[in-house]
Design a protein around this motif. Structure first.
Motif, PDB file in Angstrom:
ATOM      1  N   PRO A 189      75.219 -17.768 -17.729  1.00  0.00           N
ATOM      2  CA  PRO A 189      74.626 -16.195 -17.580  1.00  0.00           C
ATOM      3  C   PRO A 189      73.910 -15.953 -16.415  1.00  0.00           C
ATOM      4  O   PRO A 189      73.517 -17.015 -15.747  1.00  0.00           O
ATOM      5  N   ARG A 190      74.083 -14.588 -16.047  1.00  0.00           N
ATOM      6  CA  ARG A 190      73.116 -14.270 -14.733  1.00  0.00           C
ATOM      7  C   ARG A 190      71.871 -13.876 -14.944  1.00  0.00           C
ATOM      8  O   ARG A 190      71.781 -13.108 -15.926  1.00  0.00           O
ATOM      9  N   THR A 191      70.960 -14.455 -14.236  1.00  0.00           N
ATOM     10  CA  THR A 191      69.491 -14.041 -14.571  1.00  0.00           C
ATOM     11  C   THR A 191      68.972 -13.070 -13.363  1.00  0.00           C
ATOM     12  O   THR A 191      69.136 -13.483 -12.340  1.00  0.00           O
ATOM     13  N   LEU A 192      68.443 -12.100 -13.686  1.00  0.00           N
ATOM     14  CA  LEU A 192      67.734 -11.007 -12.928  1.00  0.00           C
ATOM     15  C   LEU A 192      66.437 -10.997 -12.744  1.00  0.00           C
ATOM     16  O   LEU A 192      65.570 -11.321 -14.028  1.00  0.00           O
ATOM     17  N   VAL A 193      65.878 -10.582 -12.050  1.00  0.00           N
ATOM     18  CA  VAL A 193      64.447 -10.678 -11.732  1.00  0.00           C
ATOM     19  C   VAL A 193      63.835  -9.169 -12.572  1.00  0.00           C
ATOM     20  O   VAL A 193      64.466  -8.154 -12.015  1.00  0.00           O
ATOM     21  N   GLU A 194      62.946  -9.324 -13.331  1.00  0.00           N
ATOM     22  CA  GLU A 194      62.320  -8.185 -14.051  1.00  0.00           C
ATOM     23  C   GLU A 194      61.075  -7.839 -13.561  1.00  0.00           C
ATOM     24  O   GLU A 194      60.856  -6.571 -13.327  1.00  0.00           O
ATOM     25  N   ALA A 195      60.091  -8.735 -12.913  1.00  0.00           N
ATOM     26  CA  ALA A 195      58.806  -8.406 -12.616  1.00  0.00           C
ATOM     27  C   ALA A 195      58.483  -9.280 -11.581  1.00  0.00           C
ATOM     28  O   ALA A 195      58.880 -10.651 -11.593  1.00  0.00           O
ATOM     29  N   ILE A 196      57.638  -9.003 -10.435  1.00  0.00           N
ATOM     30  CA  ILE A 196      57.001  -9.725  -9.644  1.00  0.00           C
ATOM     31  C   ILE A 196      55.632  -9.518  -9.629  1.00  0.00           C
ATOM     32  O   ILE A 196      55.065  -8.443  -9.306  1.00  0.00           O
ATOM     33  N   SER A 197      54.549 -10.735  -9.847  1.00  0.00           N
ATOM     34  CA  SER A 197      53.245 -10.258  -9.892  1.00  0.00           C
ATOM     35  C   SER A 197      52.466 -11.450  -9.076  1.00  0.00           C
ATOM     36  O   SER A 197      52.998 -12.420  -8.732  1.00  0.00           O
ATOM     37  N   PHE A 198      51.474 -11.229  -8.700  1.00  0.00           N
ATOM     38  CA  PHE A 198      50.366 -12.059  -7.892  1.00  0.00           C
ATOM     39  C   PHE A 198      49.259 -12.283  -8.715  1.00  0.00           C
ATOM     40  O   PHE A 198      48.361 -11.310  -9.147  1.00  0.00           O
ATOM     41  N   GLU A 199      48.550 -13.373  -8.530  1.00  0.00           N
ATOM     42  CA  GLU A 199      47.094 -13.737  -9.026  1.00  0.00           C
ATOM     43  C   GLU A 199      46.407 -14.655  -8.069  1.00  0.00           C
ATOM     44  O   GLU A 199      47.008 -15.290  -7.322  1.00  0.00           O
ATOM     45  N   GLY A 200      45.214 -14.636  -8.335  1.00  0.00           N
ATOM     46  CA  GLY A 200      44.291 -15.115  -7.339  1.00  0.00           C
ATOM     47  C   GLY A 200      43.836 -14.470  -5.923  1.00  0.00           C
ATOM     48  O   GLY A 200      43.175 -15.081  -5.227  1.00  0.00           O
ATOM     49  N   ASN A 201      44.368 -13.462  -5.674  1.00  0.00           N
ATOM     50  CA  ASN A 201      44.380 -12.778  -4.483  1.00  0.00           C
ATOM     51  C   ASN A 201      43.201 -11.932  -4.268  1.00  0.00           C
ATOM     52  O   ASN A 201      43.226 -10.837  -4.645  1.00  0.00           O
TER      53      ASN A 201
ATOM     54  N   ALA B  53      44.781 -22.355   2.014  1.00  0.00           N
ATOM     55  CA  ALA B  53      45.225 -21.583   0.958  1.00  0.00           C
ATOM     56  C   ALA B  53      46.553 -22.286   0.495  1.00  0.00           C
ATOM     57  O   ALA B  53      47.242 -23.006   1.076  1.00  0.00           O
ATOM     58  N   HIS B  54      46.812 -22.059  -1.022  1.00  0.00           N
ATOM     59  CA  HIS B  54      47.737 -22.774  -1.606  1.00  0.00           C
ATOM     60  C   HIS B  54      48.547 -21.746  -2.483  1.00  0.00           C
ATOM     61  O   HIS B  54      47.657 -21.004  -3.143  1.00  0.00           O
ATOM     62  N   VAL B  55      49.866 -21.780  -2.431  1.00  0.00           N
ATOM     63  CA  VAL B  55      50.411 -20.589  -3.376  1.00  0.00           C
ATOM     64  C   VAL B  55      51.643 -21.359  -4.111  1.00  0.00           C
ATOM     65  O   VAL B  55      52.489 -21.949  -3.585  1.00  0.00           O
ATOM     66  N   GLU B  56      51.659 -21.068  -5.311  1.00  0.00           N
ATOM     67  CA  GLU B  56      52.510 -21.628  -6.198  1.00  0.00           C
ATOM     68  C   GLU B  56      53.107 -20.610  -7.032  1.00  0.00           C
ATOM     69  O   GLU B  56      52.721 -19.857  -7.677  1.00  0.00           O
ATOM     70  N   PRO B  57      54.685 -20.595  -7.017  1.00  0.00           N
ATOM     71  CA  PRO B  57      55.473 -19.641  -7.564  1.00  0.00           C
ATOM     72  C   PRO B  57      55.681 -20.183  -8.994  1.00  0.00           C
ATOM     73  O   PRO B  57      55.936 -21.450  -9.278  1.00  0.00           O
TER      74      PRO B  57
ATOM     75  N   ALA C 233      63.848 -12.604 -15.825  1.00  0.00           N
ATOM     76  CA  ALA C 233      62.729 -13.458 -15.205  1.00  0.00           C
ATOM     77  C   ALA C 233      61.425 -12.853 -14.501  1.00  0.00           C
ATOM     78  O   ALA C 233      61.867 -11.876 -13.878  1.00  0.00           O
ATOM     79  N   SER C 234      60.470 -13.207 -15.004  1.00  0.00           N
ATOM     80  CA  SER C 234      59.130 -12.784 -14.276  1.00  0.00           C
ATOM     81  C   SER C 234      58.559 -13.559 -13.180  1.00  0.00           C
ATOM     82  O   SER C 234      58.585 -15.050 -14.084  1.00  0.00           O
ATOM     83  N   VAL C 235      58.617 -13.595 -12.117  1.00  0.00           N
ATOM     84  CA  VAL C 235      58.025 -14.499 -11.126  1.00  0.00           C
ATOM     85  C   VAL C 235      56.604 -14.140 -10.886  1.00  0.00           C
ATOM     86  O   VAL C 235      56.131 -12.922 -10.292  1.00  0.00           O
ATOM     87  N   ARG C 236      55.735 -15.115 -10.995  1.00  0.00           N
ATOM     88  CA  ARG C 236      54.117 -14.946 -10.755  1.00  0.00           C
ATOM     89  C   ARG C 236      54.039 -16.000  -9.631  1.00  0.00           C
ATOM     90  O   ARG C 236      54.227 -17.013  -9.654  1.00  0.00           O
ATOM     91  N   PHE C 237      53.182 -15.501  -8.549  1.00  0.00           N
ATOM     92  CA  PHE C 237      52.890 -16.333  -7.478  1.00  0.00           C
ATOM     93  C   PHE C 237      51.115 -16.345  -7.552  1.00  0.00           C
ATOM     94  O   PHE C 237      50.479 -15.530  -7.405  1.00  0.00           O
ATOM     95  N   VAL C 238      50.720 -17.744  -8.071  1.00  0.00           N
ATOM     96  CA  VAL C 238      49.325 -18.065  -8.174  1.00  0.00           C
ATOM     97  C   VAL C 238      48.827 -18.314  -6.766  1.00  0.00           C
ATOM     98  O   VAL C 238      49.133 -19.623  -6.231  1.00  0.00           O
ATOM     99  N   VAL C 239      47.904 -17.753  -6.396  1.00  0.00           N
ATOM    100  CA  VAL C 239      47.044 -18.170  -5.142  1.00  0.00           C
ATOM    101  C   VAL C 239      45.820 -18.823  -5.162  1.00  0.00           C
ATOM    102  O   VAL C 239      44.967 -18.413  -6.089  1.00  0.00           O
ATOM    103  N   GLU C 240      45.263 -19.965  -4.467  1.00  0.00           N
ATOM    104  CA  GLU C 240      44.218 -20.400  -4.394  1.00  0.00           C
ATOM    105  C   GLU C 240      43.911 -20.236  -2.800  1.00  0.00           C
ATOM    106  O   GLU C 240      44.216 -21.049  -1.995  1.00  0.00           O
ATOM    107  N   GLU C 241      43.045 -19.342  -2.698  1.00  0.00           N
ATOM    108  CA  GLU C 241      42.838 -18.872  -1.191  1.00  0.00           C
ATOM    109  C   GLU C 241      41.919 -20.033  -0.335  1.00  0.00           C
ATOM    110  O   GLU C 241      42.296 -20.367   0.627  1.00  0.00           O
TER     111      GLU C 241
END
Length: 389
Positions: free
Chosen positions: A153-165, A209-213, A224-232
């Protein structure tokens, strides 16, 4: 590989070691078989793309990665060899087929794996190459190749979000995203987005800074929901600027080339620009800018600028002869750090002594009157004003 590139799909090559007294002979036994023509390529297990597109893509991969034929000879060499009566022309092997026309199992497997990687980058995360089978028709000399895939199956992106920014607003980070909701999930674009977010933070002084997807995939809906967690981490500023290695050049000249001063936010791009500006002075052999104790996260870092100066001056000499000017001599003196202000002083002197045999107009003149001399004196300030305090 040599034989298969020429259509000998069933070739066999075996090596044998034969002891002959004190010598060891290595004998290769070749069973060429007959030459086959690839008549058809069948593709199984694909639905998103049609089989024709898959075949064309595989052919492009094969032709692109094909190595040069080491046995190929130029037409001129063959004609020269055939023109010598006493030389018997060697047998010329059949020319290599186009890669997508030859039955080379390893080459087709590599092309299929590249195609699978391309599918995975287009959202088919479970795509896999299942292998190939070959049918040879010895009577007609044809081969049929079947390649089997599983797209999944083909997976599409549903949402993109950011945390820790905390210091950079989410809309500014979203502008750095290399994909958007509705696009296929491609991990290469996720990684490219992570690198872009790091550049944003580094430009603001957040060197640690460290960014982890993190991806969360709904296997039922294939979303798929992609979340980027940021440690500034801390925002780093320049403490002291420590200069070493500028023995002749004035310190004020060096500091004017630096785009970072004490108290400024540390930007890796500005460090690179400062290094380039110092090298453009043509005074230093090497320049290194580094933060002291770079592994320790701190809000203030001393900046060390290590420089290695080039020679104080260079002298080049040369002698020669010209039919028009006779014997000649040249001298060039260059001082790249004149007055300790990165001013390049250059002097070029050329002296000619024309001979009468080539210059009849000089007949009857004394030795001193026949000497011709030319000199140039130049002063260059690369990127600097002539007056520096």
């Amino acid at each position: 590989s040599f034989y298969r590139a020429r259509g000998f799909a069933a070739v066999r090559v075996d090596a044998q070691e034969v002891r002959r007294g004190r010598e060891l002979a290595v004998v290769f036994h070749v069973d060429e078989g007959r030459r086959y023509r690839l008549a058809a390529v069948e593709v199984q297990g694909v639905s998103f793309r049609d089989a024709r597109w898959v075949r064309e893509r595989l052919a492009a991969f094969l032709d692109q990665d094909a190595p040069e034929d080491p046995a190929a000879e130029s037409d001129g060499a063959r004609l020269l060899e055939a023109s010598i009566p006493a030389v018997t022309p060697r047998r010329v092997p059949p020319p290599a087929l186009l890669p997508h026309e030859a039955l080379d199992d390893s080459a087709w497997d590599r092309a299929a794996e590249r195609l699978v990687d391309e599918w995975r980058g287009d959202g088919f995360l479970e795509a896999v190459y299942l292998g190939a089978t070959v049918r040879l028709d010895a009577r007609r000399g044809t081969a049929e190749l079947t390649l089997r895939f599983r797209e999944g199956p083909r997976t599409l992106v549903e949402a993109i979000s950011f945390e820790g920014n905390a210091s950079v607003p989410a809309p500014e980070l979203a502008r750095e995203a290399r994909f958007a909701p509705g696009d296929p999930l491609a991990f290469q674009k996720v990684e490219a987005t992570r690198a872009a977010l790091l550049r944003v933070y580094n430009a603001r002084g957040y060197l640690y800074a460290h960014v982890e997807p993190r991806e969360q995939i709904d296997r039922v809906r294939q979303l798929a929901s992609v979340r980027f967690v940021v440690e500034e981490g801390p925002q780093v500023r320049v403490g002291r600027v420590l200069l070493t290695g500028h023995h002749r050049l004035k310190e004020s000249v060096v500091r004017k080339q630096l785009t970072l001063a004490e108290g400024d936010l540390v930007d890796p791009e500005q460090l690179t620009r400062s290094q380039s500006a110092l090298l453009r002075l043509n005074v230093f052999r090497s320049v290194s800018l580094r933060l002291q104790e770079p592994d320790v996260p701190q809000g203030t870092k001393d900046l060390a600028v290590d420089m290695v100066e080039g020679p104080w001056a260079t002298l080049q000499t040369g002698v020669g002869f010209s039919l028009a000017d006779g014997p000649r001599a040249a001298l060039e003196w260059t001082q790249p750090d004149f007055l300790s202000r990165a001013l390049e002083l250059s002097t070029h002197v050329k002296v000619n002594y024309p001979l009468v045999v080539f210059r009849p107009d000089l007949a009857g003149k004394d030795f001193g009157e026949r000497i011709e001399a030319h000199g140039d004196l130049g002063l260059r300030a690369p990127g600097l004003p002539l007056v520096s305090t």
